[in-house]
Design an enzyme around this catalytic site. Structure first.
Site, PDB file in Angstrom:
ATOM      1  N   GLU A 188      -9.517   7.222  -3.924  1.00 47.28           N
ATOM      2  CA  GLU A 188      -9.778   7.212  -2.485  1.00 47.28           C
ATOM      3  C   GLU A 188      -9.053   8.365  -1.793  1.00 47.28           C
ATOM      4  O   GLU A 188      -9.645   9.074  -0.965  1.00 47.28           O
ATOM      5  CB  GLU A 188      -9.338   5.861  -1.903  1.00 47.28           C
ATOM      6  CG  GLU A 188     -10.263   4.722  -2.301  1.00 47.28           C
ATOM      7  CD  GLU A 188      -9.604   3.348  -2.249  1.00 47.28           C
ATOM      8  OE1 GLU A 188     -10.258   2.365  -2.630  1.00 47.28           O
ATOM      9  OE2 GLU A 188      -8.417   3.274  -1.846  1.00 47.28           O
ATOM     10  N   GLN A 189      -7.785   8.565  -2.129  1.00 46.99           N
ATOM     11  CA  GLN A 189      -7.057   9.669  -1.506  1.00 46.99           C
ATOM     12  C   GLN A 189      -7.621  11.019  -1.951  1.00 46.99           C
ATOM     13  O   GLN A 189      -7.702  11.961  -1.153  1.00 46.99           O
ATOM     14  CB  GLN A 189      -5.565   9.560  -1.819  1.00 46.99           C
ATOM     15  CG  GLN A 189      -4.900   8.346  -1.179  1.00 46.99           C
ATOM     16  CD  GLN A 189      -3.407   8.511  -0.985  1.00 46.99           C
ATOM     17  OE1 GLN A 189      -2.898   9.628  -0.887  1.00 46.99           O
ATOM     18  NE2 GLN A 189      -2.691   7.387  -0.911  1.00 46.99           N
TER      19      GLN A 189
ATOM     20  N   SER B 259      -6.634   3.742  -5.395  1.00 50.37           N
ATOM     21  CA  SER B 259      -5.971   4.546  -4.366  1.00 50.37           C
ATOM     22  C   SER B 259      -6.032   6.033  -4.712  1.00 50.37           C
ATOM     23  O   SER B 259      -6.217   6.887  -3.832  1.00 50.37           O
ATOM     24  CB  SER B 259      -4.512   4.107  -4.202  1.00 50.37           C
ATOM     25  OG  SER B 259      -4.439   2.841  -3.591  1.00 50.37           O
TER      26      SER B 259
ATOM     27  N   ALA C 134      -8.547   3.406   5.888  1.00 46.93           N
ATOM     28  CA  ALA C 134      -9.616   3.437   4.883  1.00 46.93           C
ATOM     29  C   ALA C 134     -10.168   4.856   4.825  1.00 46.93           C
ATOM     30  O   ALA C 134     -10.996   5.253   5.649  1.00 46.93           O
ATOM     31  CB  ALA C 134     -10.705   2.438   5.247  1.00 46.93           C
ATOM     32  N   VAL C 135      -9.699   5.640   3.869  1.00 50.57           N
ATOM     33  CA  VAL C 135      -9.954   7.079   3.864  1.00 50.57           C
ATOM     34  C   VAL C 135     -11.305   7.458   3.266  1.00 50.57           C
ATOM     35  O   VAL C 135     -11.753   8.597   3.442  1.00 50.57           O
ATOM     36  CB  VAL C 135      -8.836   7.835   3.099  1.00 50.57           C
ATOM     37  CG1 VAL C 135      -7.487   7.599   3.753  1.00 50.57           C
ATOM     38  CG2 VAL C 135      -8.815   7.453   1.620  1.00 50.57           C
TER      39      VAL C 135
ATOM     40  N   HIS D  82       0.833  -1.203   0.000  1.00 48.48           N
ATOM     41  CA  HIS D  82       0.000   0.000   0.000  1.00 48.48           C
ATOM     42  C   HIS D  82       0.872   1.258   0.000  1.00 48.48           C
ATOM     43  O   HIS D  82       1.935   1.286   0.614  1.00 48.48           O
ATOM     44  CB  HIS D  82      -0.927   0.012   1.214  1.00 48.48           C
ATOM     45  CG  HIS D  82      -2.048  -0.967   1.105  1.00 48.48           C
ATOM     46  ND1 HIS D  82      -1.856  -2.329   1.179  1.00 48.48           N
ATOM     47  CD2 HIS D  82      -3.388  -0.785   0.906  1.00 48.48           C
ATOM     48  CE1 HIS D  82      -3.023  -2.941   1.036  1.00 48.48           C
ATOM     49  NE2 HIS D  82      -3.961  -2.024   0.868  1.00 48.48           N
TER      50      HIS D  82
END
Length: 469
Positions: A389-390, A386, A424-425, A369
């Site tokens: 999500e970020q 990713s 987990a953002v 990750h």
């Protein structure tokens, strides 16, 4: 009436292909590598080859070698292939090779040149024979043997299959085998499509018999290179114009012993340069096109894991756990039923697979990750999941002060635990993330290892919920 053919397809509602970078057309070149896999009594066949050569209308010679025919095929391997190889590699244009497995066996060193060029090597079956009168079991056995030989020579199995002289059973066998991302034994459309009315989900990337140099070897075909060039150009121009509103794909079929001859190769070179002179053109392998379609154009009813072969399942769900597609392989190998056709059901199957992995594999999973707001994020090199999500948490728009805080915390966390901070953002704010960062950095190693895995499991569930009901 229960009619087994699909005469409708996309009809009037043609989907927008959404090719990368807004391309108006996807152009795909196939080099058929068949030389050494053709009919020959040396190969245990009943007669000599009679198809697709300079001897138009040739007849098989039962029980006899046809030396002229053999040398025509030898030209393709000895000279024609290398002319095409130079032509495409000099222009840095990708190619899909339809490779007959027994042909590769007779010249295994040629595989290295294909891999050096970065070409996709798809399967063109075991031998170049007609399967219309073969039993289903015999054809299935030949496909399996072709996969075995291909894997041994190329280092990985083929993900596309074009049998060529196919049978009523070919597409069903391809789907049931489960390891092919696409089948190509169809000519029914200008776009990929999903096979209708089959229990196993299978993508078709249709091939071509018209924009194909095989017509140099058939009656009323191409007589000169200019005929070939004119036809390819007209097909390209028509599809390119349509691409303003409805982008399509164009397949071009090539044979080493046919267009590899100098009097024809010049026309191909001219067409390659014409394609490269146009903006908004995506030149791709068939595997590139298949993966694009799988990502952007799933079946109308969506993906159902219980009906997916191993290759398709890995391609769709292999990134649920970051950079760890082997977990998807484990899930599929364990067997899938309707219970796994929901996000929660499939998530449970993934957790069962994760539980079977070693401690080191779990450490490697955590280390796969990226840092939150780290170097990969700044360089836009995250996976698509990713990145989204970020971005949803605002980590792609940090102030200088916020970036400094994340950088310092990342460094301190990794120095202590030897793996990145996992959180987990999705649905969280920058403040939530920073607060969790500051709290968890005080944990001991065992507690934080377990928490990192819990967060990874949470990330996987959120990703599955985006893809399944």
């Amino acid at each position: 009436m229960n009619y087994p053919r699909d005469m409708i397809g996309y009809g009037r509602q043609v989907p927008h292909a959404k090719w990368p970078a807004g391309a108006k057309i996807a152009v795909q070149f196939v080099i058929n590598y068949e030389e050494g896999g053709e009919n020959n009594i040396l190969h245990g066949d009943a007669a000599s080859e009679a198809f697709l050569s300079e001897i138009v209308g040739a007849a098989p010679w039962p029980g006899m070698r046809h030396m002229n025919m053999e040398s025509i095929y030898e030209y393709g391997s000895r000279a024609g292939y290398w002319r095409l190889w130079r032509m495409f590699t000099q222009r840095q244009m990708p190619v899909t090779v339809y490779a007959v497995a027994s042909a590769l066996q007779r010249y295994p060193q040629i595989v290295a040149s294909m891999q050096e060029a970065g070409w996709e090597i798809a399967s063109h079956g075991l031998k170049w024979i007609d399967y219309r009168n073969h039993s289903r079991a015999d054809e299935k056995a030949d496909i399996e043997e072709a996969i075995r030989i291909h894997t041994a020579l190329c280092g990985s199995r083929p993900l596309g299959l074009y049998q060529g002289r196919s049978s009523l059973n070919t597409l069903d066998i391809t789907a049931e085998e489960g390891g092919f991302l696409y089948a190509a034994d169809a000519y029914a459309d200008d776009l990929p499509y999903w096979m209708p009315n089959v229990p196993q989900t299978q993508l078709i990337v249709p091939y071509t018999l018209d924009a194909n140099d095989m017509r140099f070897a058939t009656p009323q075909g191409f007589n000169t290179g200019e005929h070939f060039y004119a036809y390819l150009k007209d097909a390209f121009d028509m599809l390119y114009a349509e691409g303003e509103t409805a982008p399509k794909m164009m397949s071009i079929g090539l044979h080493c012993r046919l267009v590899g001859r100098p009097g024809r190769a010049l026309a191909l070179a001219k067409f390659l340069d014409y394609v490269q002179s146009k903006p908004d053109v995506w030149v791709a392998t068939r595997l590139d096109i298949a993966r694009h379609w799988i990502r952007h154009h799933p079946p109308q009813s969506g993906y159902r894991p219980s009906t997916m072969g191993a290759a398709l399942f890995r391609d769709v769900y292999g990134d649920v756990f970051e950079h760890s597609p082997y977990l998807a392989d484990m899930v599929h190998a364990a067997g899938l039923s309707a219970m796994q056709d929901t996000a929660n059901g499939l998530h449970a199957a993934f957790l069962a697979a994760l539980a079977m992995t070693s401690h080191q594999q779990k450490i490697d999973l955590i280390k796969s990750h990226p840092d939150l707001a780290g170097k990969l994020a700044l360089a836009k090199q995250l996976t698509a999941d990713s990145l989204n999500e970020q971005g949803s948490a605002g980590l792609d728009t940090l102030s200088a002060d916020e970036l400094s805080k994340f950088t310092g915390l990342n460094a301190a966390y990794i120095a202590k635990f030897q793996f990145p901070f996992i959180f987990a953002v999705k649905g969280k704010t920058k403040s939530d993330i920073l607060r969790a960062f500051e709290q968890r950095i005080g944990n001991d190693a065992d507690v934080e290892f377990a928490e990192a895995l819990r967060q990874i499991e949470r990330i996987a569930l959120l990703r599955l919920q985006d893809r399944l009901p």
